[in-house]
Write a protein that holds these residues in place. Structure first.
Motif, PDB file in Angstrom:
ATOM      1  N   LEU A   1       0.817  -1.262  -0.122  1.00  0.00           N
ATOM      2  CA  LEU A   1      -0.193   0.229  -0.103  1.00  0.00           C
ATOM      3  C   LEU A   1       0.943   1.268  -0.028  1.00  0.00           C
ATOM      4  N   GLN A   2       1.908   1.233   0.544  1.00  0.00           N
ATOM      5  CA  GLN A   2       3.047   2.322   0.465  1.00  0.00           C
ATOM      6  C   GLN A   2       3.774   2.712  -0.614  1.00  0.00           C
ATOM      7  N   THR A   3       3.575   1.651  -1.737  1.00  0.00           N
ATOM      8  CA  THR A   3       4.351   1.756  -3.084  1.00  0.00           C
ATOM      9  C   THR A   3       3.292   2.928  -3.775  1.00  0.00           C
ATOM     10  N   GLY A   4       2.153   3.344  -3.405  1.00  0.00           N
ATOM     11  CA  GLY A   4       1.462   4.169  -4.270  1.00  0.00           C
ATOM     12  C   GLY A   4       1.804   5.331  -4.318  1.00  0.00           C
ATOM     13  N   GLY A   5       1.670   6.063  -5.389  1.00  0.00           N
ATOM     14  CA  GLY A   5       1.717   7.589  -5.633  1.00  0.00           C
ATOM     15  C   GLY A   5       0.740   8.654  -4.907  1.00  0.00           C
ATOM     16  N   ASN A   6       0.676   9.687  -5.387  1.00  0.00           N
ATOM     17  CA  ASN A   6      -0.218  10.688  -4.820  1.00  0.00           C
ATOM     18  C   ASN A   6      -1.587  10.585  -5.544  1.00  0.00           C
ATOM     19  N   GLU A   7      -1.505  10.147  -6.767  1.00  0.00           N
ATOM     20  CA  GLU A   7      -2.717  10.091  -7.629  1.00  0.00           C
ATOM     21  C   GLU A   7      -3.746   8.864  -7.311  1.00  0.00           C
ATOM     22  N   LEU A   8      -4.800   9.096  -7.628  1.00  0.00           N
ATOM     23  CA  LEU A   8      -6.179   8.131  -7.052  1.00  0.00           C
ATOM     24  C   LEU A   8      -5.834   6.717  -7.864  1.00  0.00           C
ATOM     25  N   SER A   9      -5.168   7.178  -9.042  1.00  0.00           N
ATOM     26  CA  SER A   9      -4.948   5.897  -9.956  1.00  0.00           C
ATOM     27  C   SER A   9      -3.880   5.049  -9.303  1.00  0.00           C
ATOM     28  N   ASP A  10      -2.623   5.812  -8.797  1.00  0.00           N
ATOM     29  CA  ASP A  10      -1.945   4.886  -8.077  1.00  0.00           C
ATOM     30  C   ASP A  10      -2.160   4.165  -6.935  1.00  0.00           C
ATOM     31  N   VAL A  11      -3.171   4.940  -6.042  1.00  0.00           N
ATOM     32  CA  VAL A  11      -3.664   4.309  -5.043  1.00  0.00           C
ATOM     33  C   VAL A  11      -4.484   3.230  -5.371  1.00  0.00           C
ATOM     34  N   TYR A  12      -5.537   3.328  -6.597  1.00  0.00           N
ATOM     35  CA  TYR A  12      -6.268   1.969  -6.771  1.00  0.00           C
ATOM     36  C   TYR A  12      -5.224   0.821  -7.151  1.00  0.00           C
TER      37      TYR A  12
ATOM     38  N   PHE B   1     -15.884  -4.405  -1.102  1.00  0.00           N
ATOM     39  CA  PHE B   1     -15.501  -3.329  -0.146  1.00  0.00           C
ATOM     40  C   PHE B   1     -16.736  -2.601  -0.008  1.00  0.00           C
ATOM     41  N   TYR B   2     -16.754  -2.200   1.465  1.00  0.00           N
ATOM     42  CA  TYR B   2     -17.873  -1.586   1.810  1.00  0.00           C
ATOM     43  C   TYR B   2     -17.538  -0.101   2.258  1.00  0.00           C
ATOM     44  N   ARG B   3     -18.249   0.968   2.048  1.00  0.00           N
ATOM     45  CA  ARG B   3     -18.156   2.129   2.771  1.00  0.00           C
ATOM     46  C   ARG B   3     -19.426   2.247   3.819  1.00  0.00           C
TER      47      ARG B   3
ATOM     48  N   SER C   1      -2.119   0.214  -5.969  1.00  0.00           N
ATOM     49  CA  SER C   1      -1.843  -0.351  -4.902  1.00  0.00           C
ATOM     50  C   SER C   1      -2.588  -1.128  -4.144  1.00  0.00           C
ATOM     51  N   ALA C   2      -3.920  -0.744  -3.990  1.00  0.00           N
ATOM     52  CA  ALA C   2      -4.803  -1.525  -3.370  1.00  0.00           C
ATOM     53  C   ALA C   2      -5.028  -2.777  -3.762  1.00  0.00           C
ATOM     54  N   LEU C   3      -5.066  -2.998  -5.243  1.00  0.00           N
ATOM     55  CA  LEU C   3      -5.399  -4.190  -5.882  1.00  0.00           C
ATOM     56  C   LEU C   3      -4.125  -5.261  -5.731  1.00  0.00           C
ATOM     57  N   ARG C   4      -2.913  -4.616  -5.733  1.00  0.00           N
ATOM     58  CA  ARG C   4      -1.980  -5.140  -5.578  1.00  0.00           C
ATOM     59  C   ARG C   4      -1.744  -5.965  -4.299  1.00  0.00           C
TER      60      ARG C   4
ATOM     61  N   VAL D   1      -7.891   3.077   0.723  1.00  0.00           N
ATOM     62  CA  VAL D   1      -8.582   3.578  -0.384  1.00  0.00           C
ATOM     63  C   VAL D   1      -9.576   4.864  -0.114  1.00  0.00           C
ATOM     64  N   PHE D   2     -10.220   4.816   1.050  1.00  0.00           N
ATOM     65  CA  PHE D   2     -11.483   5.904   1.428  1.00  0.00           C
ATOM     66  C   PHE D   2     -10.462   6.743   1.745  1.00  0.00           C
ATOM     67  N   HIS D   3      -9.411   6.575   2.694  1.00  0.00           N
ATOM     68  CA  HIS D   3      -8.650   7.815   3.206  1.00  0.00           C
ATOM     69  C   HIS D   3      -8.143   8.609   1.969  1.00  0.00           C
ATOM     70  N   ASN D   4      -7.598   7.921   1.233  1.00  0.00           N
ATOM     71  CA  ASN D   4      -7.034   8.706  -0.093  1.00  0.00           C
ATOM     72  C   ASN D   4      -8.168   9.451  -0.808  1.00  0.00           C
TER      73      ASN D   4
END
Length: 674
Positions: free
Chosen positions: A301-312, A404-406, A314-317, A444-447
């Motif tokens: 999860l820490q390998t993701g960048g600042n963009e949401l596309s990177d966050v998604y 995944f639930y919010r 990292s989450a899938l990985r 994901v929700f935090h980002n």
């Protein structure tokens, strides 16, 4: 005579095995303890040959049995770890003390005191149960070595189960059955090949033991045996109470009931599954090393960048790595639509898969459950309420649907696939994936929230900057109005013309600055600071901006030092405060400005006093510095006092106010001198 043959065969078999063990080159303490255990079994069998030693008394028989069991228990205790180098390490463990205490007591106490046979039979029953418990723990923790340990488990399990039944029966009827004793030699001889096979298979005897905190030192065998003994005790007590004898009739009844219970366990899927889950939860070592897995997930999860596309991505990985899959899709659900947010080595969904996903998401919207597509295909009853055409599953490329639930709303799903064969989801994998899902969802929700807050902050900053620009624009407009008001009277005055052009030039510069701020979509930044006298700035504000209104501010300079400040911004702040004081005061009132250096010479104090309408304490506390809150109707923006306070505090000063309703107000600015 028949019993002697069985024990003779057993003696010969274990003696031969002992000779073979001397040729085995496997190192380790367990090997030598196994040789001693084999020798003890050979000696034990030899002592039971009546032709050589005559009939054994019950006391001697039970002591010999305790000695044999003691040696085998020590051997099993040495198998609990692979780093035992000497016998002292094995015996010094607290577990070893409690396990070996009973057989030691049964070998030594008869020399010092008389013990009732019933208690000695019960002790032998418990000793056999101890062996079975250790065997269960060893087998459950063997993991990849189960195949190697299985013959050893079968050998000691079968022999000690027979011992357990023999002495449990003897405990109930207060005498030991001769038939059971006669069969022991044959049973030990017939089961000897399992021990030989175990010796050939097992390379490393050590097994690390795990027992869950919830049922420390408990075992499923202990519970089963306890229930068995309890039922046997009740039956024996009932027979004795009514005056009967323990006979074949009662035994047949118990056997039939036991078989019926066994059939129930095997035929009831739900009961068997519940028992399996319970035992696995509390007695198996965890399938995952959760500390290592959590570190891996955190790193992913820490390998993701600042963009949401990177966050998604990292989450899938992180989800894919959690269960060692190799491809997947992360899909966000928006209304009835599905949007692919991330993909790793996975082809886009086909139309059939999209339709299937829609049905699955409808199901997941009402039930929080991880869907195993293979399980859904072969065990649809597990997914109660999911009505689906199973022909759709034949063209499905993904194997697991992880929701995944919010809160209670379905945010989206991860579709996971693997090119290699995978086992169906058991309780532990489901629990683990649920924990991973919760952690990834939070990430994901935090980002997403951070991104939304950042965007809102940008809009807020732009709106705030626009408000200040609009406020300054009103000031510029006021200057132009002042020029137009005086133009008719002084248009032929050269000095007025010169002042007009100077004012217009200043106005143009201000408007250029405001235009740049709007274009750059940023808040107004401080200009380059410089040295200036507050009195010069305040005098210029009074003469150029405040002279046209009454009462005209009066300046009183008690003492003064130069300030390092943004002179233009300082002038705007002073104009806001002076203009507000003028508007709150009658024409025949006063507005005074007093400048003096503080006693410690660390700040310059500027007091702006008037005898106007004043303010209440409630207004000062709740509304004075609140942006866009004004008492002037459409004539004001409500940011003058807020801007003044923000500016003063930003340069390290402070702004205080004292006011009394219908008596006047005093604003005090403390501006740092260094």
């Amino acid at each position: 005579m028949l019993a002697d043959i069985g024990f003779a065969l057993s003696t010969a078999g274990y003696s031969l095995l002992l000779l073979l063990l001397f040729t085995v080159r496997k190192p380790g303490l367990a090997k030598y303890l196994l040789m001693i255990a084999t020798a003890s079994t050979a000696v034990w069998s030899l002592t039971y040959i009546n032709l050589l030693f005559g009939p054994l008394s019950l006391t001697k028989m039970l002591m010999i049995d305790s000695a044999k069991q003691f040696v085998w228990l020590v051997f099993l205790l040495s198998c609990l770890k692979d780093n035992f180098t000497n016998l002292r390490q094995v015996l010094s463990r607290p577990l070893s003390f409690f396990i070996l205490l009973l057989p030691v007591a049964m070998m030594s106490l008869p020399f010092f005191m008389e013990i009732d046979l019933t208690w000695r039979f019960l002790a032998q029953t418990v000793i056999a149960l101890e062996v079975l418990i250790l065997l269960e723990l060893i087998y459950r923790q063997a993991d990849e070595s189960k195949w190697s340990y299985k013959p050893l488990i079968l050998f000691l399990g079968a022999t000690n189960l027979f011992e357990f039944v023999t002495f449990a029966n003897a405990t109930m009827v207060e005498t030991i059955e001769v038939a059971y004793i006669s069969a022991r030699g044959y049973i030990y001889f017939c089961l000897l090949p399992f021990l030989v096979l175990a010796i050939r298979r097992i390379k490393y005897w050590g097994v690390d033991i795990f027992i869950s905190r919830e049922v420390v030192l408990h075992s499923s065998l202990l519970m089963v045996a306890g229930a068995y003994l309890f039922l046997m005790a009740l039956a024996g007590y009932a027979v004795k109470y009514v005056g009967g004898e323990w006979g074949s009739t009662i035994q047949i009844v118990l056997i039939v009931l036991s078989v019926a219970l066994l059939m129930t366990v095997f035929l009831s899927n739900s009961f068997r599954d519940k028992i399996k889950v319970f035992i696995t939860k509390h007695f198996f070592a965890n399938q995952f090393d959760y500390r290592i897995e959590w570190v891996k997930l955190t790193e992913a999860l820490q390998t993701g960048g600042n963009e949401l596309s990177d966050v998604y991505q990292s989450a899938l990985r992180g989800v894919i790595q959690a269960i060692d899959f190799d491809s997947g899709l992360l899909i966000k659900r928006t209304g009835a639509q599905h949007e692919v947010k991330a993909a790793i080595s996975h082809q886009p969904l086909s139309k059939v898969e999209s339709n299937l996903l829609t049905l699955l998401c409808e199901y997941l919207s009402h039930k929080n459950w991880i869907i195993d597509v293979e399980e859904l295909r072969y065990k649809p009853f597990v997914y109660e309420g999911l009505k689906i055409n199973h022909a759709l599953l034949n063209d499905c490329s993904f194997k697991i649907v992880l929701p995944f639930y919010r809160g209670t709303e379905l945010w989206g799903v991860a579709l996971l696939s693997s090119s290699k064969a995978t086992q169906s989801l058991n309780w532990e994998i489901r629990d683990y994936l649920s924990a991973v899902s919760a952690q990834v969802s939070s990430y994901v929700f935090h980002n997403e929230a951070s991104k939304e807050v950042a965007e809102n902050a940008q809009f807020a900053a732009f709106n705030r900057m626009s408000a200040f620009v609009l406020h300054d624009l009103k000031n510029v407009l006021a200057q132009i109005d002042l020029i137009l008001c005086n133009a008719e009277q002084h248009k032929d005055n050269p000095e007025f013309i010169e002042d007009t052009f100077e004012t217009l030039e200043h106005t143009k510069a201000r408007m250029d600055k405001m235009l740049r701020q709007l274009t750059q979509k940023k808040e107004a930044q401080q200009n380059a600071q410089g040295l200036c006298l507050a009195s010069d700035t305040i005098t210029r504000v009074i003469e150029q901006k405040c002279a046209g209104n009454q009462p005209k501010p009066e300046l009183d300079i008690v003492s003064e030092k130069q300030l390092v400040i943004d002179e233009e911004k300082f002038g705007n702040v002073m104009y806001h405060l002076l203009s507000n004081a003028q508007q709150a005061t009658e024409d025949d009132g006063f507005v005074n400005v007093k400048i003096e250096v503080s006693l410690d010479e660390k700040s310059l104090q500027i007091d702006i006093s008037d005898n106007g309408e004043g303010m209440t304490e409630e207004f000062i506390a709740n509304r004075l510095y609140k942006p866009f809150d004004t008492t002037k109707g459409n004539a004001g923006m409500g940011i003058g006092a807020y801007d003044a306070k923000s500016f003063v505090e930003k340069i390290g000063g402070r702004l205080n106010v004292r006011s009394e309703l219908n008596s006047g107000t005093t604003f005090t600015l403390h501006l740092p001198l260094d």
